[in-house]
Design a protein around this motif. Structure first.
Motif, PDB file in Angstrom:
ATOM      1  N   ILE A  81       0.782  -1.179   0.020  1.00  0.00           N
ATOM      2  CA  ILE A  81      -0.191  -0.047  -0.066  1.00  0.00           C
ATOM      3  C   ILE A  81       0.909   1.161   0.019  1.00  0.00           C
ATOM      4  O   ILE A  81       0.693   2.189  -0.769  1.00  0.00           O
ATOM      5  N   LEU A  82       1.777   1.354   0.961  1.00  0.00           N
ATOM      6  CA  LEU A  82       2.749   2.591   0.978  1.00  0.00           C
ATOM      7  C   LEU A  82       3.678   2.854  -0.402  1.00  0.00           C
ATOM      8  O   LEU A  82       3.889   3.908  -0.698  1.00  0.00           O
ATOM      9  N   PHE A  83       3.919   1.591  -0.781  1.00  0.00           N
ATOM     10  CA  PHE A  83       4.580   1.604  -2.341  1.00  0.00           C
ATOM     11  C   PHE A  83       3.884   2.208  -3.597  1.00  0.00           C
ATOM     12  O   PHE A  83       4.162   3.238  -4.047  1.00  0.00           O
ATOM     13  N   LEU A 118      -7.179   2.998  -0.012  1.00  0.00           N
ATOM     14  CA  LEU A 118      -8.634   2.617  -0.432  1.00  0.00           C
ATOM     15  C   LEU A 118      -8.686   1.347  -1.180  1.00  0.00           C
ATOM     16  O   LEU A 118      -9.388   0.420  -1.127  1.00  0.00           O
ATOM     17  N   ALA A 119      -7.625   1.170  -2.035  1.00  0.00           N
ATOM     18  CA  ALA A 119      -7.598   0.348  -3.049  1.00  0.00           C
ATOM     19  C   ALA A 119      -7.305  -1.183  -2.269  1.00  0.00           C
ATOM     20  O   ALA A 119      -7.539  -2.115  -2.764  1.00  0.00           O
ATOM     21  N   GLY A 323      -1.724   1.930  -9.177  1.00  0.00           N
ATOM     22  CA  GLY A 323      -0.289   1.303  -8.934  1.00  0.00           C
ATOM     23  C   GLY A 323      -0.395   0.168  -8.121  1.00  0.00           C
ATOM     24  O   GLY A 323       0.177  -0.779  -8.259  1.00  0.00           O
ATOM     25  N   TYR A 324      -1.449   0.176  -7.232  1.00  0.00           N
ATOM     26  CA  TYR A 324      -1.775  -0.800  -6.176  1.00  0.00           C
ATOM     27  C   TYR A 324      -2.159  -2.062  -7.137  1.00  0.00           C
ATOM     28  O   TYR A 324      -1.641  -3.342  -6.771  1.00  0.00           O
ATOM     29  N   GLY A 325      -3.157  -1.813  -7.987  1.00  0.00           N
ATOM     30  CA  GLY A 325      -3.692  -3.109  -8.666  1.00  0.00           C
ATOM     31  C   GLY A 325      -2.552  -3.657  -9.634  1.00  0.00           C
ATOM     32  O   GLY A 325      -2.573  -4.735  -9.592  1.00  0.00           O
ATOM     33  N   LEU A 326      -1.518  -2.831 -10.238  1.00  0.00           N
ATOM     34  CA  LEU A 326      -0.732  -3.367 -10.898  1.00  0.00           C
ATOM     35  C   LEU A 326       0.301  -4.178 -10.311  1.00  0.00           C
ATOM     36  O   LEU A 326       0.764  -5.183 -10.461  1.00  0.00           O
ATOM     37  N   VAL A 327       0.646  -3.427  -8.987  1.00  0.00           N
ATOM     38  CA  VAL A 327       1.600  -4.324  -8.060  1.00  0.00           C
ATOM     39  C   VAL A 327       1.045  -5.691  -7.946  1.00  0.00           C
ATOM     40  O   VAL A 327       1.584  -6.718  -7.674  1.00  0.00           O
ATOM     41  N   LEU A 331       2.958  -9.045  -8.303  1.00  0.00           N
ATOM     42  CA  LEU A 331       3.321  -9.915  -7.325  1.00  0.00           C
ATOM     43  C   LEU A 331       1.844 -10.087  -6.331  1.00  0.00           C
ATOM     44  O   LEU A 331       1.669  -9.539  -5.353  1.00  0.00           O
ATOM     45  N   PRO A 332       1.211 -11.197  -6.808  1.00  0.00           N
ATOM     46  CA  PRO A 332       0.045 -11.530  -6.036  1.00  0.00           C
ATOM     47  C   PRO A 332       0.168 -12.120  -4.555  1.00  0.00           C
ATOM     48  O   PRO A 332       1.289 -12.429  -4.262  1.00  0.00           O
TER      49      PRO A 332
END
Length: 332
Positions: A81-83, A118-119, A323-327, A331-332
């Motif tokens: 989340i922070l990343f 939120l994401a 970005g969160y969705g992409l990460v 990296l699931p």
């Protein structure tokens, strides 16, 4: 793996601080350069040094950022989340820099934190976001606008009998001090915001260490990256913050910088509130410039700047969520 994730988050935070130097810190000396009180290189070197010094003068803003906005879960999910929050903030910073738009790096960071939280279905302290971010972002620029106007009125009255050339020369020298104060206030504010994110990452990764507070290495690295970014860039932003808003003379430049620096110190020490240097300085410029005549302020340019302010938080939040969705996809 978690240690590597923590290192990536800290690296992203430092890079964000560097882009902040490109984006915001140069604005601290924009007025001095636009009035030709300082040469660009001298002004940026001075601003970089004062940014470095200001980062060590307090920690109230860092505590607000690390404690009052979001509550990410411990471990890898919280670091993700922070990343993502930092990714969103960096993406908007670079886009705004490319466009020459003096939007706020602070708003980008806070928008990124909220969007990523939120994401990631993490806790957002909406009361903290309202009282610690939204209200200060609105109220302190208004204070700077009014205070800049009143200070300039006082200067005009106090020096009404002074010779114009002598007064201009004196205020040109005084701007060296006011620009330094402005840069010090920027270091006090913006270096601490990144420090707060790094401290939050250390807490999430259970690597905070004994005694709490801000580790010395965090202070030094954040301050150094902000100072480096300040010195290496910011020319496009200076043009937008200085002459494009209004043609400043040394007295008005001094009034704007003194007002903005005072507001930043008050926000940091009295309220521990993270505020935008860009917002405060631009408002102070408009306030001091309006004493010439209202039409002297290029309101269309000011309108475009305000539009950039309004867009920044939602844009950075959306970028952070993406970005969160992409990460998570990678990296699931």
């Amino acid at each position: 793996m978690e240690t590597l994730s923590l290192a990536v988050v800290v690296g992203a935070a430092l890079f964000f601080t560097f882009t902040n130097g490109f984006r915001d810190a140069a604005g601290a000396v924009a007025t001095s350069i636009s009035t030709r009180s300082l040469t660009p290189r001298v002004a940026l070197a001075m601003a970089a040094f004062m940014n470095l010094a200001g980062a060590f003068l307090g920690q109230g803003v860092a505590e607000t950022v690390s404690e009052n906005l979001i509550d990410p879960p411990a471990g890898g999910q919280g670091l993700t989340i922070l990343f993502a929050a930092l990714l969103g903030a960096i993406a908007w910073n670079l886009a705004a820099w490319r466009l020459g738009l003096p939007s706020s790096s602070s708003q980008a960071l806070f928008g990124g934190l909220v969007g990523a939280a939120l994401a990631g279905a993490s806790t957002v302290h909406w009361d903290g976001v309202l009282t610690s971010v939204v209200l200060p972002m609105v109220l302190f620029p208004l204070v700077a606008l009014l205070a800049g106007y009143l200070l300039m009125v006082g200067i005009l009255w106090a020096f009404r009998r002074a010779g114009p050339h002598r007064a201009q020369r004196g205020f040109r020298m005084a701007q060296t001090v006011s620009a330094a104060g402005m840069a010090l206030g920027h270091g006090l504010q913006d270096a601490q915001k990144t420090m707060g994110v790094v401290v939050l990452a250390l807490v999430v990764a259970d690597a905070e260490g004994e005694g709490g507070g801000i580790p010395v290495w965090v202070r030094i690295t954040c301050a150094a990256m902000l100072a480096l970014g300040t010195y290496l860039g910011g020319w496009r932003i200076m043009r937008a913050s200085g002459r494009r808003v209004i043609e400043l003379d040394p007295p008005r430049g001094f009034a704007a910088e003194t007002t903005a620096a005072s507001v930043l110190y008050a926000a940091s020490y009295l309220f521990h509130a993270p505020v935008s240097t860009t917002h405060v300085l631009t408002a102070a410029i408009m306030g001091s410039g309006a004493t010439r005549r209202l039409s002297a302020v290029r309101w269309q340019v000011a309108k475009n700047i305000v539009l950039g302010w309004c867009v920044t938080m939602p844009a950075a939040a959306a970028a952070a969520a993406a970005g969160y969705g992409l990460v998570r996809l990678v990296l699931p």
